[in-house]
Design a protein around this motif. Structure first.
Motif, PDB file in Angstrom:
ATOM      1  N   UNK A  86       0.799  -1.223   0.000  1.00  0.00           N
ATOM      2  CA  UNK A  86       0.000   0.000   0.000  1.00  0.00           C
ATOM      3  C   UNK A  86       0.827   1.267   0.000  1.00  0.00           C
ATOM      4  N   UNK A  87       2.013   1.206  -0.568  1.00  0.00           N
ATOM      5  CA  UNK A  87       2.862   2.398  -0.622  1.00  0.00           C
ATOM      6  C   UNK A  87       2.187   3.471  -1.478  1.00  0.00           C
ATOM      7  N   UNK A  88       1.661   3.063  -2.618  1.00  0.00           N
ATOM      8  CA  UNK A  88       0.863   3.944  -3.481  1.00  0.00           C
ATOM      9  C   UNK A  88      -0.414   3.208  -3.859  1.00  0.00           C
ATOM     10  N   UNK A  89      -1.438   3.968  -4.247  1.00  0.00           N
ATOM     11  CA  UNK A  89      -2.697   3.314  -4.607  1.00  0.00           C
ATOM     12  C   UNK A  89      -2.572   2.583  -5.940  1.00  0.00           C
ATOM     13  N   UNK A  90      -3.507   1.683  -6.177  1.00  0.00           N
ATOM     14  CA  UNK A  90      -3.453   0.815  -7.350  1.00  0.00           C
ATOM     15  C   UNK A  90      -3.434   1.564  -8.658  1.00  0.00           C
ATOM     16  N   UNK A  91      -4.175   2.672  -8.731  1.00  0.00           N
ATOM     17  CA  UNK A  91      -4.227   3.434  -9.983  1.00  0.00           C
ATOM     18  C   UNK A  91      -2.863   4.034 -10.299  1.00  0.00           C
ATOM     19  N   UNK A  92      -2.201   4.565  -9.276  1.00  0.00           N
ATOM     20  CA  UNK A  92      -0.879   5.161  -9.493  1.00  0.00           C
ATOM     21  C   UNK A  92       0.144   4.073  -9.859  1.00  0.00           C
ATOM     22  N   UNK A  93       0.050   2.922  -9.210  1.00  0.00           N
ATOM     23  CA  UNK A  93       0.945   1.814  -9.545  1.00  0.00           C
ATOM     24  C   UNK A  93       0.751   1.401 -10.999  1.00  0.00           C
ATOM     25  N   UNK A  94      -0.504   1.384 -11.448  1.00  0.00           N
ATOM     26  CA  UNK A  94      -0.781   1.037 -12.849  1.00  0.00           C
ATOM     27  C   UNK A  94      -0.160   2.056 -13.799  1.00  0.00           C
ATOM     28  N   UNK A  95      -0.190   3.320 -13.411  1.00  0.00           N
ATOM     29  CA  UNK A  95       0.434   4.354 -14.243  1.00  0.00           C
ATOM     30  C   UNK A  95       1.941   4.138 -14.324  1.00  0.00           C
ATOM     31  N   UNK A  96       2.535   3.780 -13.199  1.00  0.00           N
ATOM     32  CA  UNK A  96       3.981   3.530 -13.190  1.00  0.00           C
ATOM     33  C   UNK A  96       4.328   2.330 -14.071  1.00  0.00           C
ATOM     34  N   UNK A  97       3.523   1.262 -13.974  1.00  0.00           N
ATOM     35  CA  UNK A  97       3.785   0.068 -14.785  1.00  0.00           C
ATOM     36  C   UNK A  97       3.637   0.377 -16.268  1.00  0.00           C
ATOM     37  N   UNK A  98       2.621   1.161 -16.591  1.00  0.00           N
ATOM     38  CA  UNK A  98       2.422   1.528 -17.997  1.00  0.00           C
ATOM     39  C   UNK A  98       3.587   2.360 -18.500  1.00  0.00           C
ATOM     40  N   UNK A  99       4.075   3.283 -17.657  1.00  0.00           N
ATOM     41  CA  UNK A  99       5.224   4.105 -18.049  1.00  0.00           C
ATOM     42  C   UNK A  99       6.462   3.240 -18.244  1.00  0.00           C
ATOM     43  N   UNK A 100       6.631   2.223 -17.403  1.00  0.00           N
ATOM     44  CA  UNK A 100       7.798   1.341 -17.516  1.00  0.00           C
ATOM     45  C   UNK A 100       7.751   0.518 -18.796  1.00  0.00           C
ATOM     46  N   UNK A 101       6.553   0.119 -19.202  1.00  0.00           N
ATOM     47  CA  UNK A 101       6.416  -0.727 -20.388  1.00  0.00           C
ATOM     48  C   UNK A 101       6.414   0.091 -21.672  1.00  0.00           C
ATOM     49  N   UNK A 102       5.666   1.192 -21.670  1.00  0.00           N
ATOM     50  CA  UNK A 102       5.441   1.943 -22.906  1.00  0.00           C
ATOM     51  C   UNK A 102       6.295   3.194 -23.036  1.00  0.00           C
ATOM     52  N   UNK A 103       6.888   3.651 -21.943  1.00  0.00           N
ATOM     53  CA  UNK A 103       7.667   4.882 -22.021  1.00  0.00           C
ATOM     54  C   UNK A 103       6.782   6.098 -21.898  1.00  0.00           C
ATOM     55  N   UNK A 104       7.199   7.193 -22.500  1.00  0.00           N
ATOM     56  CA  UNK A 104       6.501   8.461 -22.357  1.00  0.00           C
ATOM     57  C   UNK A 104       5.205   8.468 -23.136  1.00  0.00           C
ATOM     58  N   UNK A 105       4.145   8.982 -22.477  1.00  0.00           N
ATOM     59  CA  UNK A 105       2.846   9.091 -23.141  1.00  0.00           C
ATOM     60  C   UNK A 105       2.874  10.147 -24.226  1.00  0.00           C
ATOM     61  N   UNK A 106       1.988   9.975 -25.194  1.00  0.00           N
ATOM     62  CA  UNK A 106       1.775  11.024 -26.188  1.00  0.00           C
ATOM     63  C   UNK A 106       1.009  12.166 -25.548  1.00  0.00           C
TER      64      UNK A 106
END
Length: 338
Positions: free
Chosen positions: A115-135
């Motif tokens: 519970x360091x960060x909420x699930x939505x923020x963790x998902x954003x971090x994972x997406x950034x790690x996989x896909x890189x910078x958003x458009x």
């Protein structure tokens, strides 16, 4: 690791950081000790992470993890501030090799489980790690669109927010925590020295002049039994003035003594918190010393073995000189001659 916080000192410590747990924990403890500089720390951290060599970037992420998790009991400042920059860090780390990305993915799983960060923020971090910078976003949600608000933003409404609209149409939210030092935050060495110096300059209990004036007050102003000896109005009015002066003198001195007592309590708390941190740093340094002493013994052992091996090698100077050629090998006829 003791000493005041400066940007130069922090950058130097980041340069000396290695991937050993001792190195990470030592710097983490130093940063938690200086957590009042959390905003500056995180900004320098993300800047140096981007500039760091590839083999040190993961160590920077592990440092952030140690600071975030171990500072939770003392205050949320680091966790919240890192939360604003971690997406950029994971976008940058998306260019890393698969082994590094797998390590970061495990780190995100730990953050989610604890519970360091909420699930939505963790998902954003994972997406950034996989896909890189958003458009850049093509369309912004309306400010009153409740569905478009993330839980993270709702949670931060109690803090000071500054919304910045970029030239490309995207919106950034900058969160500023209270500039005051969190309760129980250990003082910087300079603050502790200054508090002790101020105490030395304003010690009422050592004011010999006032204490002498109090000691020289006539007995009549403090002994009720002597009032009965007053025989005329003039003597009574004179004593009334003396009592008034004594009351004023003692009231002012008592106020100074009370302020001194409060200042002493404050300094005592500061010293206790500072000593506690120094004890933690000392324990960490002792662990580091023990670890490096063990490594030194291993190096000595290797050096001793190497010296023994060198001594057992043949002396090349005693071998025959082959540079001038060797005698020809015997022919088959000579070998089988009776």
């Amino acid at each position: 690791m003791a000493g005041g916080f400066t940007e130069t000192a922090f950058i130097k410590k980041l340069g000396e950081l290695n991937n050993s747990s001792q190195s990470i924990q030592t710097l983490s403890l130093w940063l938690i000790h200086h957590r009042k500089h959390y905003s500056t720390v995180v900004k320098i951290w993300i800047r140096e992470l981007i500039k760091a060599k590839e083999n040190k970037k993961l160590t920077f992420m592990y440092l952030a993890n140690d600071v975030i998790q171990n500072s939770r009991k003392k205050g949320p400042e680091y966790g919240q501030e890192y939360g604003l920059h971690l997406k950029k860090a994971f976008e940058h780390m998306s260019r890393s090799d698969e082994k590094t990305k797998n390590s970061l993915d495990r780190l995100l799983t730990i953050w989610n489980d604890r519970g360091i960060y909420d699930g939505i923020l963790i998902s954003e971090f994972k997406r950034a790690l996989v896909l890189g910078k958003d458009e850049p976003p093509q369309k912004r949600s309306k400010p009153n669109d409740k569905k478009s608000r993330s839980p993270t933003r709702e949670r931060r409404k109690s803090e000071t927010e500054k919304i910045v609209e970029n030239s490309d149409g995207s919106i950034e939210t900058h969160v500023h925590l209270s500039p005051h030092t969190p309760p129980g935050d250990p003082p910087e060495p300079e603050e502790l020295i200054r508090a002790i110096q101020e105490l030395e300059l304003n010690i009422a209990s050592s004011d010999e002049i006032v204490r002498e004036r109090i000691a020289q007050l006539p007995r009549e102003v403090s002994e009720v039994s002597l009032i009965s000896k007053i025989e005329d109005k003039e003597a009574a009015e004179k004593l009334s003035v003396q009592v008034g002066d004594a009351v004023h003198l003692l009231s002012q001195y008592n106020m100074r003594l009370a302020a001194e007592m409060e200042h002493r309590k404050k300094v005592a708390i500061m010293m206790r918190e500072y000593l506690h941190v120094q004890e933690e740093l000392l324990a960490q340094a002792e662990r580091n010393l023990e670890e490096y002493q063990e490594k030194l013994l291993k190096v000595f052992s290797v050096r001793s073995e190497l010296n023994n091996h060198i001594r057992n090698l043949p002396d090349l100077t005693q071998l025959p000189n082959v540079t001038d050629g060797l005698a020809p090998l015997p022919s088959a006829e000579h070998l089988f001659m009776q």
